[in-house]
Design a protein around this motif. Sequence first.
Motif, short mmCIF file in Angstrom:
data_model
loop_
_atom_site.label_atom_id
_atom_site.label_comp_id
_atom_site.label_asym_id
_atom_site.label_seq_id
_atom_site.Cartn_x
_atom_site.Cartn_y
_atom_site.Cartn_z
N SER A 124 0.83 -1.19 0.00
CA SER A 124 0.00 0.00 0.00
C SER A 124 0.87 1.24 0.00
O SER A 124 1.93 1.28 0.63
CB SER A 124 -0.95 0.00 1.20
N THR A 125 0.43 2.21 -0.75
CA THR A 125 1.11 3.49 -0.84
C THR A 125 0.07 4.58 -0.66
O THR A 125 -1.11 4.36 -0.89
CB THR A 125 1.80 3.66 -2.22
N ALA A 126 0.51 5.74 -0.25
CA ALA A 126 -0.42 6.86 -0.07
C ALA A 126 0.28 8.15 -0.48
O ALA A 126 1.49 8.30 -0.29
CB ALA A 126 -0.89 6.95 1.38
N GLY A 127 -0.49 9.06 -1.02
CA GLY A 127 0.06 10.32 -1.48
C GLY A 127 0.05 11.40 -0.42
O GLY A 127 0.23 12.56 -0.75
N THR A 128 -0.12 11.03 0.84
CA THR A 128 -0.07 12.03 1.91
C THR A 128 1.36 12.51 2.10
O THR A 128 2.30 11.96 1.52
CB THR A 128 -0.63 11.43 3.22
N GLU A 129 1.56 13.47 2.97
CA GLU A 129 2.84 14.16 3.11
C GLU A 129 4.05 13.25 3.25
O GLU A 129 5.04 13.41 2.57
CB GLU A 129 2.79 15.13 4.29
N SER A 130 4.02 12.26 4.13
CA SER A 130 5.21 11.42 4.29
C SER A 130 5.22 10.22 3.34
O SER A 130 6.14 9.42 3.38
CB SER A 130 5.32 10.92 5.74
N ALA A 131 4.23 10.10 2.47
CA ALA A 131 4.12 9.02 1.49
C ALA A 131 4.43 7.66 2.11
O ALA A 131 5.42 7.01 1.79
CB ALA A 131 5.02 9.28 0.29
N PRO A 132 3.55 7.18 3.03
CA PRO A 132 3.81 5.88 3.65
C PRO A 132 3.68 4.72 2.66
O PRO A 132 2.86 4.76 1.75
CB PRO A 132 2.74 5.79 4.74
N VAL A 133 4.53 3.72 2.88
CA VAL A 133 4.52 2.51 2.06
C VAL A 133 4.53 1.33 3.03
O VAL A 133 5.35 1.29 3.96
CB VAL A 133 5.77 2.44 1.15
N ALA A 134 3.64 0.36 2.81
CA ALA A 134 3.58 -0.84 3.64
C ALA A 134 3.74 -2.05 2.72
O ALA A 134 3.09 -2.13 1.67
CB ALA A 134 2.28 -0.91 4.41
#
Length: 161
Positions: A124-134
């Motif tokens: 999973s990836t997200a385009g929020t500020e810290s760009a978390p990746v799991a």
Amino acid sequence: MSRGVVLATATAATVTIGATAGGPPNPLPADSQTRPAAGQGKEPQTGPQAAERRQIAASVLGRDLKFTLTAVRSQADPFAASVRLQVFTFEGGAWRESDRALVGEADAWFWFPLTGRHAVCRFSTAGTESAPVAVSLLVTPSIGCSPTENFRIENGRIVPA
């Protein structure tokens, strides 16, 4: 009559097993005159080969950030592999790698589960500020999925979370 049927079935099974296992075809009998002497008939040695790689997942966020997971087969153990997480940014009309990191330890994964069906349990990836990746990957079908490893992206660099 039944012996001929059993023999034909056994021969067919041998050919099928060799074909599905990817092994060499059954050799034809050869007389001693046509066999190469020891050390002859071998292919010439070449330099080190590039490691086999297979992309197992990818994610693109917006128009400027891309993530990939790539399985890299070990050169020391054909059953082992490493997993590489790469981050790309879109600059000047092309994707350019900004960073890469290993998921887990080098050569700590099994090649065949990683490159088979259901290899990625979570990516999973997200385009929020810290760009978390799991990331969670299949260890083996009997063991199941690995614990989730978390990363974040800061200024195009991968940082373990």
